[in-house]
Scaffold this motif. Structure first.
Motif, PDB file in Angstrom:
ATOM      1  N   PHE A  14       5.579   8.909   1.022  1.00 50.63           N
ATOM      2  CA  PHE A  14       4.820   9.061  -0.196  1.00 50.63           C
ATOM      3  C   PHE A  14       3.837   8.958   0.732  1.00 50.63           C
ATOM      4  O   PHE A  14       2.450   9.250   0.147  1.00 50.63           O
ATOM      5  N   ARG A  15       3.062   8.728   2.106  1.00 50.71           N
ATOM      6  CA  ARG A  15       1.704   8.536   2.189  1.00 50.71           C
ATOM      7  C   ARG A  15       0.862   9.456   2.286  1.00 50.71           C
ATOM      8  O   ARG A  15       0.085  10.319   1.775  1.00 50.71           O
ATOM      9  N   LYS A  16       2.055  11.038   2.875  1.00 43.78           N
ATOM     10  CA  LYS A  16       2.013  12.495   2.905  1.00 43.78           C
ATOM     11  C   LYS A  16       1.790  13.226   1.445  1.00 43.78           C
ATOM     12  O   LYS A  16       0.773  13.672   1.970  1.00 43.78           O
ATOM     13  N   THR A  17       2.269  12.677   0.675  1.00 41.89           N
ATOM     14  CA  THR A  17       2.375  13.441  -0.929  1.00 41.89           C
ATOM     15  C   THR A  17       1.254  12.680  -1.347  1.00 41.89           C
ATOM     16  O   THR A  17       1.441  13.389  -2.619  1.00 41.89           O
ATOM     17  N   GLN A  18      -0.094  11.754  -0.951  1.00 34.61           N
ATOM     18  CA  GLN A  18      -0.310  11.228  -1.492  1.00 34.61           C
ATOM     19  C   GLN A  18      -1.872  11.817  -1.638  1.00 34.61           C
ATOM     20  O   GLN A  18      -2.151  12.680  -0.279  1.00 34.61           O
ATOM     21  N   ARG A  19      -2.496  11.797  -3.040  1.00 30.32           N
ATOM     22  CA  ARG A  19      -3.253  12.362  -3.898  1.00 30.32           C
ATOM     23  C   ARG A  19      -4.606  11.591  -3.102  1.00 30.32           C
ATOM     24  O   ARG A  19      -4.976  10.282  -2.996  1.00 30.32           O
ATOM     25  N   LYS A  20      -5.120  12.809  -2.507  1.00 30.74           N
ATOM     26  CA  LYS A  20      -6.707  12.519  -2.018  1.00 30.74           C
ATOM     27  C   LYS A  20      -7.472  11.085  -3.070  1.00 30.74           C
ATOM     28  O   LYS A  20      -8.203  11.176  -4.290  1.00 30.74           O
ATOM     29  N   GLY A  21      -8.243  10.128  -2.527  1.00 29.39           N
ATOM     30  CA  GLY A  21      -8.536   9.320  -3.441  1.00 29.39           C
ATOM     31  C   GLY A  21      -8.192   7.711  -3.817  1.00 29.39           C
ATOM     32  O   GLY A  21      -8.522   7.166  -4.836  1.00 29.39           O
ATOM     33  N   LYS A  22      -6.609   8.563  -3.876  1.00 24.76           N
ATOM     34  CA  LYS A  22      -5.950   7.716  -4.610  1.00 24.76           C
ATOM     35  C   LYS A  22      -5.345   6.239  -4.407  1.00 24.76           C
ATOM     36  O   LYS A  22      -4.708   7.069  -3.565  1.00 24.76           O
ATOM     37  N   PRO A  23      -4.826   5.605  -5.583  1.00 22.71           N
ATOM     38  CA  PRO A  23      -3.857   4.219  -4.254  1.00 22.71           C
ATOM     39  C   PRO A  23      -2.487   4.424  -3.842  1.00 22.71           C
ATOM     40  O   PRO A  23      -1.847   5.983  -4.604  1.00 22.71           O
ATOM     41  N   PRO A  24      -1.634   4.715  -3.161  1.00 20.65           N
ATOM     42  CA  PRO A  24      -0.776   4.803  -2.501  1.00 20.65           C
ATOM     43  C   PRO A  24       0.416   4.540  -3.225  1.00 20.65           C
ATOM     44  O   PRO A  24       0.245   4.024  -3.870  1.00 20.65           O
ATOM     45  N   LEU A  25       1.261   5.406  -3.944  1.00 21.10           N
ATOM     46  CA  LEU A  25       2.469   5.628  -4.879  1.00 21.10           C
ATOM     47  C   LEU A  25       3.727   3.725  -4.231  1.00 21.10           C
ATOM     48  O   LEU A  25       3.701   3.230  -5.526  1.00 21.10           O
ATOM     49  N   VAL A  26       3.919   4.341  -2.930  1.00 23.12           N
ATOM     50  CA  VAL A  26       4.221   3.280  -2.243  1.00 23.12           C
ATOM     51  C   VAL A  26       3.820   2.607  -0.857  1.00 23.12           C
ATOM     52  O   VAL A  26       3.462   3.406  -0.092  1.00 23.12           O
ATOM     53  N   VAL A  27       4.166   0.911  -1.319  1.00 26.60           N
ATOM     54  CA  VAL A  27       3.850   0.395  -0.245  1.00 26.60           C
ATOM     55  C   VAL A  27       4.488  -0.762   0.598  1.00 26.60           C
ATOM     56  O   VAL A  27       5.307  -1.122  -0.822  1.00 26.60           O
ATOM     57  N   LYS A  28       4.352  -1.062   1.661  1.00 26.10           N
ATOM     58  CA  LYS A  28       5.082  -2.991   1.510  1.00 26.10           C
ATOM     59  C   LYS A  28       4.846  -3.069   0.801  1.00 26.10           C
ATOM     60  O   LYS A  28       3.554  -3.285   0.558  1.00 26.10           O
ATOM     61  N   ALA A  29       5.920  -4.512   0.277  1.00 27.59           N
ATOM     62  CA  ALA A  29       5.161  -5.389  -0.534  1.00 27.59           C
ATOM     63  C   ALA A  29       5.083  -6.991   0.098  1.00 27.59           C
ATOM     64  O   ALA A  29       5.533  -6.714   1.827  1.00 27.59           O
ATOM     65  N   LYS A  30       3.910  -7.300  -0.287  1.00 28.45           N
ATOM     66  CA  LYS A  30       3.286  -8.329   0.200  1.00 28.45           C
ATOM     67  C   LYS A  30       4.918  -9.181  -0.068  1.00 28.45           C
ATOM     68  O   LYS A  30       5.668  -9.842  -0.735  1.00 28.45           O
ATOM     69  N   PRO A  31       4.013 -10.249   1.119  1.00 33.57           N
ATOM     70  CA  PRO A  31       5.782 -11.807   1.135  1.00 33.57           C
ATOM     71  C   PRO A  31       5.280 -12.199  -0.321  1.00 33.57           C
ATOM     72  O   PRO A  31       4.231 -12.888  -0.393  1.00 33.57           O
TER      73      PRO A  31
END
Ligand code: ADP
Ligand code: MG
Length: 530
Positions: free
Chosen positions: A509-526
């Protein structure tokens, strides 16, 4: 007549030895003793015997030696080799305590002790020498130990001897001894290397093994706690505090950890120490003596330092870190519940190690129960109850008379309730202080080896269960059954996936993330604690 010693009498042991056994409280022969003693007394063959640690192997060869050796023969008749100094001392003591009225001299010799002292004892005439290989070779070379007349040679803890690289030394010693002698090997485990050793060193030999499932392990209550690495120390303190007469070994992986643990425990107010291979011999003996006498009741140790130590009545063995393999688990917990007494074995596992417990259970054929750590309230409650019991005991024994005048004086000035409460604070404020304990966070039990992911799409984006599965599976190959605990909210969603897959998902997902946009998937905060 003592019915106890009857079970040993059938071996044909002398009355004096039976009396010694009764004094030691040996009620019946252990399985390895049952098998080896008659063989050694009657037969002539060599022997290799395997039984778990703590099953009485010392007496299994010690009793026949005592019975077979000639008193006052005027030369060394038996040589026992052990891998460590402690074992040499312990084995010598054990044999000595079994010898009854026999005029047999048993002497331990080991590195670290002054030659002069050992020379003095060797000169007096010795029948059984129990020694570590290096020092034995030294004495043979100096001609201060003559092994030309020995009839029995014993390799004790042969597996450990192999592990510690003593094989060449053992060979050297064997070559210095007469051809016509019996060689007996005792070992806790029987790896192929031990059998090869037997093939090389033993003549016509018998093999005796005692099956693994051993009452020692069965008697040990085995528990594991899941704790994060950073909370382990806190968890340990709670466990120690739950047991009024805690007497235990804490197994650590390295020398440094052992030392750190000993020091941490001391600064927290416990009587503790540590033991590892770098400690001087004098200091080791000191520490062991203190531990044996319970002046210190907690000892942090490495496997090697603790191996073969014969310390009775441990209430606890704690695997602060998982042992390397199931065998060493069995060895470690064999330290509690020796000779028919129960004990508790506790193992700490971090959430990611969770699966290894199952592996140990299968290989060691044992059951390890999962439990919840005691809460601070549990401990305070228990301590409060103990204080109450203590007070009741004093009352019961009328053990307070001396304090009546002071009590009287206090009562003249203040009301009883206030006085009593103040007294309790004076005596117990430290013990009942909750702030002595640090918080332990609950490791999420459902998330073994799983990561929770945050997805920046929710119901308003048309997200559905299937939508989420498709989204993830468009990026990584993953079985949809491995995607768990899906929660879809208005603007975002959560899923649980195994750790390895989570890494993969995040990278793609990081690879396909568009420039300047927040990533679509991230690790959830506890999740925040409620
Ligand atoms: P091992 O060498 O197999 O590890 P040890 O010889 O050190 O075991 O014995 C372990 C403990 O069990 C010692 O304290 C020993 O005195 C005790 N022991 C040995 N045999 C018996 C027995 N038949 N009954 C009771 N205790 C025993
Ligand atoms: Mg032993």
């Amino acid at each position: 007549m003592n019915p106890t010693s009857d079970l040993f009498r059938k071996f044909g042991l002398g009355e004096d030895i039976l009396a010694a056994l009764a004094r030691k409280g040996f009620e019946e022969p252990s399985p390895i003793q049952e098998k080896t003693i008659p063989m050694l007394l009657e037969g002539k063959t060599d022997l290799i015997a395997q039984a778990q640690t703590g099953t009485g192997k010392t007496a299994a060869f010690g009793l026949p030696l005592i019975e077979l050796l000639k008193p006052r023969a005027g030369h060394v008749q038996a040589l026992v080799l052990t891998p460590t100094r402690e074992l040499a001392i312990q084995v010598a003591e054990e044999i000595n305590s079994l010898k009854g009225d026999r005029k047999l001299e048993i002497v331990p010799i080991y590195g670290g002790q002054a030659f002069s002292e050992q020379l003095r004892r060797l000169k007096r005439g010795v029948d059984i020498v129990v020694g570590t290989p290096g020092r034995v070779i030294d004495h043979i070379n100096r001609k201060t130990l003559k092994v030309g007349g020995i009839s029995h040679m014993i390799l004790d803890e042969a597996d450990e001897m192999l592990n510690m690289g003593f094989i060449e030394d053992v060979e050297t010693i064997l070559e210095a001894t007469p051809q016509e002698k019996r060689v007996l090997m005792f070992s806790a485990t029987m790896p192929d290397r031990i059998r090869n050793l037997a093939e090389r060193f033993l003549r016509d030999y018998k093999l005796i093994t005692v099956a693994k499932e051993n009452p020692t392990v069965a008697l040990t209550d085995q528990i594991y706690f899941e704790v994060a690495e950073r909370d382990k120390f806190e968890a340990l303190c709670r466990i120690i505090d739950m047991e009024p007469d805690f007497y235990g070994l804490i197994f650590m992986r390295t020398r440094v950890e052992t030392e750190t643990m000993g020091n941490r425990l001391v600064s927290r107010g416990y009587s503790a120490s540590f033991l590892h291979g770098d400690i001087s011999q004098a200091q080791r003996l000191n520490i062991l003596e203190s531990f044996r006498r319970k002046r210190i009741n907690i000892l942090a140790a490495t496997d090697v330092a603790a191996r073969g130590l014969d310390i009775q009545d441990l209430t606890h063995v704690i695997n602060f870190a998982l042992p390397h393999d199931p065998e060493s688990y069995v060895h470690r917990i064999g330290r509690t519940g020796r000779a028919g007494k129960g004990g508790t074995a506790i193992t700490f596992v971090t959430p990611s190690e969770y699966r290894k417990i199952g592996f140990i259970e299968r290989v060691a054929r044992t059951e390890i129960r999962r439990e919840k750590l005691p809460s601070v309230q549990d401990i305070i409650e228990l301590k409060t109850r103990r204080i109450q019991d203590g007070i009741e005991e004093i009352i019961g024994k009328e053990d307070y008379i001396k304090y009546i005048p002071l009590a009287d004086k206090l009562l003249g000035e203040t009301d009883p309730l206030t006085i009593l409460a103040s007294m309790l604070k004076l005596s117990f404020q430290d013990e009942l202080d909750e702030s002595n304990y640090n918080e332990i966070r609950k490791p999420a039990p459902e998330n073994h080896g799983k990561a929770r992911l945050f997805i920046a799409k929710g119901k308003v984006d048309g997200m559905t269960l299937k939508g989420i599965l498709d989204l993830i599976r468009s990026k990584v190959k993953i079985d949809s059954r491995q995607i768990r605990d899906i929660q879809i909210y208005e603007r975002f969603s959560f899923v649980n996936v195994p750790l390895a897959e989570a890494e993969q998902i995040l990278t793609t997902f990081r690879k396909t993330q568009r420039k300047g946009k927040p990533p679509l998937v991230v690790k959830a905060k506890p999740a925040r604690k409620k």
